[in-house]
Design a protein around this motif. Structure first.
Motif, PDB file in Angstrom:
ATOM      1  N   GLU A 160       7.868  -1.777 -11.162  1.00 36.55           N
ATOM      2  CA  GLU A 160       8.434  -1.040 -10.034  1.00 36.55           C
ATOM      3  C   GLU A 160       7.955  -1.618  -8.702  1.00 36.55           C
ATOM      4  O   GLU A 160       6.765  -1.842  -8.480  1.00 36.55           O
ATOM      5  N   GLY A 161       8.895  -1.867  -7.814  1.00 39.69           N
ATOM      6  CA  GLY A 161       8.561  -2.243  -6.447  1.00 39.69           C
ATOM      7  C   GLY A 161       7.979  -3.622  -6.257  1.00 39.69           C
ATOM      8  O   GLY A 161       7.457  -3.931  -5.183  1.00 39.69           O
TER       9      GLY A 161
ATOM     10  N   VAL B 175       5.296  -4.871  -7.414  1.00 40.95           N
ATOM     11  CA  VAL B 175       3.843  -4.821  -7.239  1.00 40.95           C
ATOM     12  C   VAL B 175       3.153  -5.921  -8.041  1.00 40.95           C
ATOM     13  O   VAL B 175       2.214  -6.559  -7.561  1.00 40.95           O
ATOM     14  N   ILE B 176       3.613  -6.167  -9.268  1.00 43.45           N
ATOM     15  CA  ILE B 176       2.979  -7.188 -10.100  1.00 43.45           C
ATOM     16  C   ILE B 176       3.061  -8.555  -9.427  1.00 43.45           C
ATOM     17  O   ILE B 176       2.065  -9.284  -9.335  1.00 43.45           O
ATOM     18  N   ASP B 177       4.235  -8.915  -8.947  1.00 42.20           N
ATOM     19  CA  ASP B 177       4.387 -10.225  -8.306  1.00 42.20           C
ATOM     20  C   ASP B 177       3.544 -10.324  -7.043  1.00 42.20           C
ATOM     21  O   ASP B 177       2.994 -11.392  -6.736  1.00 42.20           O
ATOM     22  N   ALA B 178       3.428  -9.220  -6.304  1.00 40.34           N
ATOM     23  CA  ALA B 178       2.622  -9.230  -5.084  1.00 40.34           C
ATOM     24  C   ALA B 178       1.159  -9.514  -5.400  1.00 40.34           C
ATOM     25  O   ALA B 178       0.533 -10.387  -4.791  1.00 40.34           O
ATOM     26  N   PHE B 179       0.606  -8.803  -6.362  1.00 37.62           N
ATOM     27  CA  PHE B 179      -0.797  -9.017  -6.697  1.00 37.62           C
ATOM     28  C   PHE B 179      -1.010 -10.308  -7.483  1.00 37.62           C
ATOM     29  O   PHE B 179      -2.128 -10.836  -7.508  1.00 37.62           O
ATOM     30  N   GLY B 180       0.046 -10.816  -8.082  1.00 34.59           N
ATOM     31  CA  GLY B 180      -0.065 -12.093  -8.757  1.00 34.59           C
ATOM     32  C   GLY B 180      -0.459 -13.218  -7.830  1.00 34.59           C
ATOM     33  O   GLY B 180      -1.016 -14.230  -8.274  1.00 34.59           O
TER      34      GLY B 180
ATOM     35  N   GLN C 116       0.812  -1.210   0.000  1.00 33.50           N
ATOM     36  CA  GLN C 116       0.000   0.000   0.000  1.00 33.50           C
ATOM     37  C   GLN C 116       0.849   1.264   0.000  1.00 33.50           C
ATOM     38  O   GLN C 116       0.526   2.241  -0.680  1.00 33.50           O
ATOM     39  N   GLU C 117       1.945   1.266   0.754  1.00 39.73           N
ATOM     40  CA  GLU C 117       2.789   2.463   0.811  1.00 39.73           C
ATOM     41  C   GLU C 117       3.400   2.768  -0.553  1.00 39.73           C
ATOM     42  O   GLU C 117       3.495   3.923  -0.963  1.00 39.73           O
ATOM     43  N   ARG C 118       3.800   1.709  -1.297  1.00 38.52           N
ATOM     44  CA  ARG C 118       4.382   1.916  -2.629  1.00 38.52           C
ATOM     45  C   ARG C 118       3.364   2.487  -3.604  1.00 38.52           C
ATOM     46  O   ARG C 118       3.725   3.165  -4.577  1.00 38.52           O
TER      47      ARG C 118
END
Length: 276
Positions: free
Chosen positions: A86-87, A89-94, A74-76
């Motif tokens: 960047e950051g 994010v894609i892998d996290a939401f994946g 969330q902070e990113r």
């Protein structure tokens, strides 16, 4: 369009993913009944029917009652992403998504909140011009949710792209203080980032149907993170960045159509009345 990434494999097995695409079958006969976006094993949205000649659709169902934000990123996302990767994010939401191929698109959008049946509603406006009203109900399609319109442009003389951002829960469920916080940040120049899983449906009425026969390319972004950001941007008339993870093979569009999206999304905005 800010930037596009290369297609990549993301997600988990359907039994482990919080979201998945599914088909509801008839109780007898086994034929397809509804095409669905499922959240936590419950139908959350009904999508355009498989035939491709029925009207484009996203319709909120009882299973769409929870946001899907991830606290670790969330902070990113408070500020603007400048690159899809960047950051992490894609892998996290994946981790939320069903396993499949996804095309990352980083977009700049200026959302406009629309209520069904009111001014600017696609379903009672542009869609009725092409398909007319539902032959049984005698009414336009009804999505059962407010949604955001963000962009549209001509594909060619007989096709038009319409883009929508669809919240998992209605904006009335948002926390008022958080919305106002984002309004203030945007007024100071901050451009936050939202994240969505997206589909492209290309729908065209059967021959002999109503007034203005052309293809509707429906690019639909289902919000995973960013419900307060989108409402704040619509309230303040400010842009936000949207990281779209386009689910390849899950929409009613071929590979060539999906490959055209980055170019189409980089065109100037034009509505259907602008056509020659």
């Amino acid at each position: 369009m800010i930037k596009t990434g290369a297609p990549r494999t993301l997600g988990r097995r359907a039994s482990e993913a919080r979201l998945r695409f599914d088909t509801e079958l008839q109780e007898t006969g086994g034929g397809a009944r509804r095409r669905l976006l499922v959240v936590d094993d419950e139908p959350a949205f009904e999508l355009s029917f498989y035939c491709g000649t029925c009207p484009f659709l996203f319709r909120r169902l009882e299973g769409a009652r929870e946001k899907l934000s991830l606290e670790g990123v969330q902070e990113r996302l408070t500020g603007a992403l400048d690159d899809p990767d960047e950051g992490g994010v894609i892998d996290a939401f994946g981790t939320l998504l069903p396993q499949g191929e996804y095309l990352p698109l980083l977009l700049s959008v200026e959302p406009r909140l629309v209520a069904p049946g009111r001014e600017g509603d696609y379903f009672s406006g542009e869609q009725v011009i092409t398909w007319g009203v539902d032959q049984f109900w005698g009414l336009p399609e009804y999505p059962h949710t407010p949604y955001y319109r963000t962009f549209e442009t001509a594909v060619h003389a007989n096709a038009h792209l319409y883009e929508f951002v669809v919240p998992m829960v209605p904006p009335t469920w948002n926390d008022r203080e958080r919305v106002e916080e984002y309004v203030t940040l945007m007024g100071q120049g901050t451009v936050p980032t939202a994240v969505a899983i997206s589909t492209l449906d290309v729908c065209e009425p059967a021959a002999g149907m109503p007034i203005d026969h052309y293809q509707h390319w429906g690019l639909t972004h289902f919000l995973l993170d960013g419900h307060h950001k989108l409402e704040a941007a619509a309230t303040a008339g400010r842009p936000v960045h949207l990281l779209s993870l386009l689910a390849l093979g899950e929409g009613l569009a071929g590979a060539e159509d999906c490959a055209r999206l980055p170019t189409l999304r980089a065109r100037p905005r034009s509505d259907r009345s602008d056509r020659a």
